[in-house]
Design an enzyme around this catalytic site. Structure first.
Site, PDB file in Angstrom:
ATOM      1  N   GLY A 112      16.640  74.422  49.826  1.00  0.00           N
ATOM      2  CA  GLY A 112      16.739  75.348  48.724  1.00  0.00           C
ATOM      3  C   GLY A 112      16.603  76.537  48.701  1.00  0.00           C
ATOM      4  CD  GLU A 153      15.864  67.600  54.586  1.00  0.00           C
ATOM      5  OE1 GLU A 153      16.742  67.601  53.607  1.00  0.00           O
ATOM      6  OE2 GLU A 153      14.768  67.801  54.393  1.00  0.00           O
ATOM      7  CG  ASN A 182      14.067  64.761  48.247  1.00  0.00           C
ATOM      8  OD1 ASN A 182      13.409  64.388  47.193  1.00  0.00           O
ATOM      9  ND2 ASN A 182      13.525  65.488  49.105  1.00  0.00           N
ATOM     10  CE  LYS A 186      13.737  68.919  47.883  1.00  0.00           C
ATOM     11  NZ  LYS A 186      13.681  70.102  48.476  1.00  0.00           N
ATOM     12  CB  SER A 224      21.655  75.222  50.872  1.00  0.00           C
ATOM     13  OG  SER A 224      20.072  75.737  50.552  1.00  0.00           O
ATOM     14  CG  HIS A 235      11.059  66.794  52.566  1.00  0.00           C
ATOM     15  ND1 HIS A 235      10.303  68.095  52.062  1.00  0.00           N
ATOM     16  CD2 HIS A 235      12.257  66.564  52.351  1.00  0.00           C
ATOM     17  CE1 HIS A 235      11.582  68.581  51.765  1.00  0.00           C
ATOM     18  NE2 HIS A 235      12.712  67.848  51.800  1.00  0.00           N
ATOM     19  CD  GLU A 277      10.237  70.585  49.566  1.00  0.00           C
ATOM     20  OE1 GLU A 277      10.266  69.768  48.681  1.00  0.00           O
ATOM     21  OE2 GLU A 277      11.506  71.254  49.489  1.00  0.00           O
TER      22      GLU A 277
END
Ligand code: PGA
Length: 256
Positions: A173, A167, A9, A11, A212, A95, A97
């Site tokens: 991240g 996730e 991904n 991003k 991560s 996702h 985010e």
């Protein structure tokens, strides 16, 4: 026999030069990695440039999101039919985010999942709890709620050609990876939740871990019984690092 999937991904990163360089390096390195499935998800505007690099290769093209709408007056949206037209084979939906920064609700994610499936594309459904939720002990309740929104709309059969990515938001991240056992526990829970509706589908659904993942921890994650690959963010921006993760999937695939 399970087949590991490693999806990158990208991003909101890259430019027209760097995405082509990255895609081309992944294609080169992926040639030998026959026992793992690989996909990359660039930003929308670079889909055609990346697809030109991936053509004829083992690496599939994916997108990071899709509209719930197929067409019409929805300024700024990109639809699943357009993604299909650009050569995408899979699309990330839900996702964290999108959920936390853009207010996407479970129901929106379920509609996106449906929109992607309508085009014969593979949805990559993300679920996962925040640090707060983990500390409150509601991880399973949160993941179940996110999953159930899709199961209620589409049914367990829809997961036959979908992939789930667990996730944990606190691991994305942050450099703080879930331990293989922490991830395995939630993956097993997700599988059992699907099995309540359809045990056959549950056994076959691929459940990826994301948060991560790097070359240093990929092998131990992929070795867990219910972890069928990874959704890779930061580490997917470095071709050699991403390929090393794919290599871990390939070695796991060779073991069957
Ligand atoms: P990360 O991101 O690998 O950088 O933690 C994963 C993701 O957001 O899919």
């Amino acid at each position: 026999m399970r087949r590991i999937l490693v999806a990158g991904n990208w991003k909101l990163n890259g430019n027209s030069h760097s995405v082509v360089r990255l895609a081309s390096a992944v294609v080169q390195g992926a040639r030998e990695l026959t026992e793992v499935d690989i996909a990359v998800c660039p930003p929308y505007v670079y889909l055609p440039a990346v697809q030109a690099q991936l053509a004829g290769s083992r690496v599939a093209l994916g997108a990071q999101d899709a509209s719930v709408q197929d067409r019409g007056a929805f300024t700024g949206e990109v639809s699943a039919p357009m993604l299909k037209d650009c050569g995408c084979r899979c699309v990330i939906v839900g996702h964290s985010e999108r959920r936390s920064l853009f207010g996407e609700q479970d129901q929106d994610t379920a509609y996106k999942f449906a929109a992607v499936r309508r085009q014969g594309l593979m949805p990559l459904l993300c679920v996962g709890e925040t640090l707060d939720e983990r500390e409150q002990g509601v991880t399973e309740a949160v993941v179940a709620r996110q999953l159930d929104a899709v199961l209620a709309l589409e049914g367990a059969g829809a997961l036959t050609d979908a992939v789930i990515a667990y996730e944990p938001v606190w691991a994305i991240g942050t450099g703080r990876t879930a331990t293989p056992q922490q991830a395995q526990d939630v993956h097993a829970f997700i599988r059992s939740r699907i099995a309540r509706q359809d045990a056959g589908v549950a056994a076959k659904t691929r459940i990826l871990y994301g948060g991560s993942v790097k070359s240093a921890n990929a092998a131990e994650l992929f070795a867990m019984a219910d972890i069928d690959g990874g959704l890779i963010g930061g580490a997917a921006l470095d071709a050699q690092e991403f390929l090393a993760i794919c290599q871990a999937g390939h070695l796991q695939g060779q073991q069957g």
